[in-house]
Design a protein around this motif. Structure first.
Motif, PDB file in Angstrom:
ATOM      1  N   GLU A 222      -7.152   9.647  -2.444  1.00 46.52           N
ATOM      2  CA  GLU A 222      -6.007  10.514  -2.710  1.00 46.52           C
ATOM      3  C   GLU A 222      -4.725   9.979  -2.067  1.00 46.52           C
TER       4      GLU A 222
ATOM      5  N   GLN B 183      -7.895  11.475 -12.402  1.00 47.14           N
ATOM      6  CA  GLN B 183      -8.427  11.493 -11.048  1.00 47.14           C
ATOM      7  C   GLN B 183      -9.844  12.028 -11.084  1.00 47.14           C
TER       8      GLN B 183
ATOM      9  N   GLN C  28      -3.989   6.866  -1.705  1.00 47.10           N
ATOM     10  CA  GLN C  28      -3.527   5.790  -2.586  1.00 47.10           C
ATOM     11  C   GLN C  28      -2.854   6.347  -3.839  1.00 47.10           C
ATOM     12  N   LEU C  29      -3.429   7.387  -4.412  1.00 52.63           N
ATOM     13  CA  LEU C  29      -2.806   8.008  -5.584  1.00 52.63           C
ATOM     14  C   LEU C  29      -1.449   8.592  -5.239  1.00 52.63           C
ATOM     15  N   SER C  30      -1.306   9.162  -4.041  1.00 52.35           N
ATOM     16  CA  SER C  30      -0.029   9.765  -3.633  1.00 52.35           C
ATOM     17  C   SER C  30       1.064   8.721  -3.494  1.00 52.35           C
ATOM     18  N   ARG C  31       0.674   7.442  -3.370  1.00 51.24           N
ATOM     19  CA  ARG C  31       1.650   6.348  -3.292  1.00 51.24           C
ATOM     20  C   ARG C  31       2.036   5.843  -4.680  1.00 51.24           C
ATOM     21  N   GLN C  32       1.597   6.584  -5.712  1.00 51.44           N
ATOM     22  CA  GLN C  32       1.865   6.226  -7.109  1.00 51.44           C
ATOM     23  C   GLN C  32       1.214   4.891  -7.478  1.00 51.44           C
ATOM     24  N   LEU C  33       0.101   4.612  -6.825  1.00 53.60           N
ATOM     25  CA  LEU C  33      -0.634   3.393  -7.118  1.00 53.60           C
ATOM     26  C   LEU C  33      -1.332   3.515  -8.467  1.00 53.60           C
ATOM     27  N   ASP C  34      -1.503   2.406  -9.139  1.00 53.39           N
ATOM     28  CA  ASP C  34      -2.288   2.351 -10.369  1.00 53.39           C
ATOM     29  C   ASP C  34      -3.643   3.011 -10.111  1.00 53.39           C
TER      30      ASP C  34
END
Length: 272
Positions: A186, A112, A188-194
């Motif tokens: 962040e 990140q 998007q990352l919290s959705r376990q996205l690539d």
């Protein structure tokens, strides 16, 4: 996710705003003597280094000759590695320098990116001049721009205040945009996205770190284009932020290879 949860997700990180391009020398190899010795291999392969030690004046003479007449290969026999922290929009230009350069950049596919963003310094030239041309882009500072439209007699209190207000507006918009986009990143990352996909919303003003390794010849080519020196035979008009990085690299080059750097400047900053 509620707006409150989204806010908490974002404030886990301290957002940082910077106006610098940070350059650190990681390692270096070689010297002016090594470059001169590489040239003398042509006639005395075994004696070059000894000659450089015993006759330092010869080093200065041959290096100046090589640069003046653009014999470039001896300048590939040294190297330096920098760690550079710069906004991604700077890397888009820096990575165009490929010959003699090696890069390893931090990857937002695997980590990140930190919320560190670029904002221009108050005195950065940023307002287009009249008759602005893409090939030779020239800019005024906010103070200079406001002085043109304000009574010069009252410059100290009117024009400067107007410039301050305009700067605050510019920076405020940039900061808000950065915060909004990083919060979206962040989420998007919290959705376990690539992570390689989640980063797509990030602005080019976010910082990235890269190791850059080059030789003196390739660095001189870089400096000839990325430093807007009036001493140059071929004047360039670099982006302000990449020039900040180039000037930092040039200072380290000057310290490690003073004779080569002096000859580079003396001969119009033309790379051999």
């Amino acid at each position: 996710m509620t707006p409150s949860q989204q806010s908490k997700l974002f404030v886990r990180f301290n957002v940082e705003f910077k106006s610098s391009v940070d350059v650190t020398l990681i390692q270096s190899m070689g010297s002016d003597a090594m470059l001169a010795s590489a040239a003398w291999v042509s006639t005395s392969a075994q004696q070059g280094l000894r000659r450089a030690v015993e006759n330092p004046d010869d080093v200065r003479g041959v290096i100046n000759y090589l640069i003046k007449h653009r014999h470039g290969t001896p300048f590939e026999h040294s190297a330096m590695t920098f760690c550079v922290k710069a906004p991604i929009f700077v890397w888009r230009e820096w990575h165009r320098h490929r010959i003699g350069f090696s890069y390893n950049e931090e990857s937002a596919r695997y980590k990140q990116l930190d919320p560190v963003f670029y904002i221009p310094a108050r005195d950065r030239p940023m307002v287009k001049v009249d008759g602005w041309k893409p090939g030779r882009p020239k800019f005024l500072t906010l103070d200079q721009s406001m002085a043109l439209v304000t009574d010069m007699e009252h410059f100290g209190d009117i024009a400067e205040a107007a410039a301050d207000q305009k700067y605050d507006e510019i920076v405020s918009d940039m900061k808000q945009g950065y915060k909004d986009e990083y919060a979206r990143y962040e989420r998007q990352l919290s959705r376990q996205l690539d992570p390689g996909l989640a980063r797509d919303c990030l602005p080019v003003g976010i910082y990235s770190s890269c190791w850059v390794t080059c030789n003196p010849r390739s660095l001189m080519s870089f400096l000839s284009l990325r430093v807007g020196s009036e001493e140059a035979t071929f004047r360039s008009y670099p982006l302000h932020e990449i020039e900040l990085g180039a000037l930092a690299c040039e200072e380290m080059f000057k310290q490690g290879w003073p004779i080569t750097h002096a000859a580079f400047v003396l001969n119009g900053r033309v790379a051999p």
